[in-house]
Design a protein around this motif. Structure first.
Motif, PDB file in Angstrom:
ATOM      1  N   MET A  46       0.119  -5.092  12.567  1.00 42.18           N
ATOM      2  CA  MET A  46       0.846  -4.827  11.334  1.00 42.18           C
ATOM      3  C   MET A  46       1.969  -3.827  11.657  1.00 42.18           C
ATOM      4  O   MET A  46       1.724  -2.802  12.280  1.00 42.18           O
ATOM      5  N   ASN A  47       3.182  -4.130  11.222  1.00 42.06           N
ATOM      6  CA  ASN A  47       4.289  -3.215  11.470  1.00 42.06           C
ATOM      7  C   ASN A  47       4.304  -2.112  10.407  1.00 42.06           C
ATOM      8  O   ASN A  47       3.527  -2.129   9.454  1.00 42.06           O
ATOM      9  N   ALA A  48       5.205  -1.137  10.578  1.00 36.46           N
ATOM     10  CA  ALA A  48       5.251   0.024   9.675  1.00 36.46           C
ATOM     11  C   ALA A  48       5.503  -0.385   8.229  1.00 36.46           C
ATOM     12  O   ALA A  48       4.858   0.129   7.308  1.00 36.46           O
ATOM     13  N   LYS A  49       6.426  -1.311   8.017  1.00 34.59           N
ATOM     14  CA  LYS A  49       6.741  -1.746   6.655  1.00 34.59           C
ATOM     15  C   LYS A  49       5.522  -2.394   5.993  1.00 34.59           C
ATOM     16  O   LYS A  49       5.220  -2.119   4.833  1.00 34.59           O
ATOM     17  N   ASP A  50       4.802  -3.224   6.736  1.00 38.25           N
ATOM     18  CA  ASP A  50       3.596  -3.866   6.191  1.00 38.25           C
ATOM     19  C   ASP A  50       2.519  -2.835   5.873  1.00 38.25           C
ATOM     20  O   ASP A  50       1.818  -2.939   4.865  1.00 38.25           O
ATOM     21  N   THR A  51       2.388  -1.825   6.741  1.00 33.81           N
ATOM     22  CA  THR A  51       1.391  -0.779   6.518  1.00 33.81           C
ATOM     23  C   THR A  51       1.706   0.006   5.245  1.00 33.81           C
ATOM     24  O   THR A  51       0.829   0.260   4.421  1.00 33.81           O
ATOM     25  N   VAL A  52       2.970   0.385   5.074  1.00 33.77           N
ATOM     26  CA  VAL A  52       3.372   1.124   3.884  1.00 33.77           C
ATOM     27  C   VAL A  52       3.185   0.271   2.634  1.00 33.77           C
ATOM     28  O   VAL A  52       2.659   0.737   1.619  1.00 33.77           O
ATOM     29  N   SER A  53       3.559  -0.993   2.705  1.00 36.08           N
ATOM     30  CA  SER A  53       3.377  -1.908   1.561  1.00 36.08           C
ATOM     31  C   SER A  53       1.899  -2.028   1.201  1.00 36.08           C
ATOM     32  O   SER A  53       1.533  -2.014   0.025  1.00 36.08           O
ATOM     33  N   LYS A  54       1.050  -2.152   2.218  1.00 38.80           N
ATOM     34  CA  LYS A  54      -0.388  -2.237   1.967  1.00 38.80           C
ATOM     35  C   LYS A  54      -0.894  -0.953   1.316  1.00 38.80           C
ATOM     36  O   LYS A  54      -1.716  -0.986   0.407  1.00 38.80           O
ATOM     37  N   GLY A  55      -0.373   0.184   1.763  1.00 42.87           N
ATOM     38  CA  GLY A  55      -0.782   1.464   1.178  1.00 42.87           C
ATOM     39  C   GLY A  55      -0.440   1.544  -0.299  1.00 42.87           C
ATOM     40  O   GLY A  55      -1.274   1.920  -1.123  1.00 42.87           O
ATOM     41  N   TYR A  56       0.798   1.170  -0.666  1.00 42.71           N
ATOM     42  CA  TYR A  56       1.189   1.189  -2.081  1.00 42.71           C
ATOM     43  C   TYR A  56       0.381   0.187  -2.891  1.00 42.71           C
ATOM     44  O   TYR A  56      -0.007   0.460  -4.026  1.00 42.71           O
ATOM     45  N   ASP A  57       0.106  -0.973  -2.304  1.00 43.44           N
ATOM     46  CA  ASP A  57      -0.679  -1.990  -3.005  1.00 43.44           C
ATOM     47  C   ASP A  57      -2.096  -1.480  -3.273  1.00 43.44           C
ATOM     48  O   ASP A  57      -2.599  -1.580  -4.394  1.00 43.44           O
ATOM     49  N   CYS A  58      -2.730  -0.909  -2.260  1.00 41.13           N
ATOM     50  CA  CYS A  58      -4.090  -0.357  -2.428  1.00 41.13           C
ATOM     51  C   CYS A  58      -4.095   0.766  -3.465  1.00 41.13           C
ATOM     52  O   CYS A  58      -4.976   0.809  -4.328  1.00 41.13           O
ATOM     53  N   PHE A  59      -3.116   1.660  -3.354  1.00 39.95           N
ATOM     54  CA  PHE A  59      -3.051   2.803  -4.263  1.00 39.95           C
ATOM     55  C   PHE A  59      -2.880   2.323  -5.705  1.00 39.95           C
ATOM     56  O   PHE A  59      -3.559   2.798  -6.612  1.00 39.95           O
ATOM     57  N   SER A  60      -1.993   1.344  -5.919  1.00 45.43           N
ATOM     58  CA  SER A  60      -1.738   0.879  -7.290  1.00 45.43           C
ATOM     59  C   SER A  60      -2.936   0.146  -7.878  1.00 45.43           C
ATOM     60  O   SER A  60      -3.130   0.147  -9.089  1.00 45.43           O
TER      61      SER A  60
END
Length: 90
Positions: A1-15
Motif C-alpha cells: 500500500m502506498n502513502a496515499k492509500d494508507t492515508v485514505s484508509k486512515g480517514y475511511d476507518c476514522f470516519s
C-alpha cells in the motif's frame, strides 16, 4: 500500500469509527501526534509519543464533542488540512 492509500484508509476507518483497524493497520507503534494549544488548558494539547498515547488521546474525543467528524479538504493529497465539525459536550 502506498502513502496515499494508507492515508485514505486512515480517514475511511476514522470516519466509520473503526478505531481497531485504524490503530492496528494504519498507525505505527512509534507515531508522534501533536495537538496544538497549551498542555493543561485543553485535554488533548501537547505531544503524544507512541500509539498507546495517541489511543488514549483519541479515546477522550467522544466525551468532549458529539458528532465529531474530520473531513479532508482535498482527498487527492496525502498531507491534509482537515475541517473538523463537532458539537461541544461541555
Amino acid at each position: 500500500m502506498n502513502a496515499k492509500d494508507t492515508v485514505s484508509k486512515g480517514y475511511d476507518c476514522f470516519s466509520k469509527g473503526d478505531m481497531e483497524t485504524f490503530f492496528n493497520e494504519v498507525i505505527h507503534d512509534d507515531c508522534v501526534w501533536t495537538h496544538p494549544g497549551v498542555p493543561g488548558k485543553h485535554p488533548l494539547s501537547g505531544v503524544h509519543n507512541g500509539k498507546q498515547a495517541m489511543m488514549e488521546g483519541f479515546s477522550k474525543i467522544p466525551a468532549m464533542w458529539e458528532n465529531f467528524q474530520v473531513t479532508p479538504v482535498d482527498p487527492a493529497k496525502v498531507l491534509q488540512r482537515c475541517d473538523p465539525t463537532m458539537t461541544p459536550s461541555f
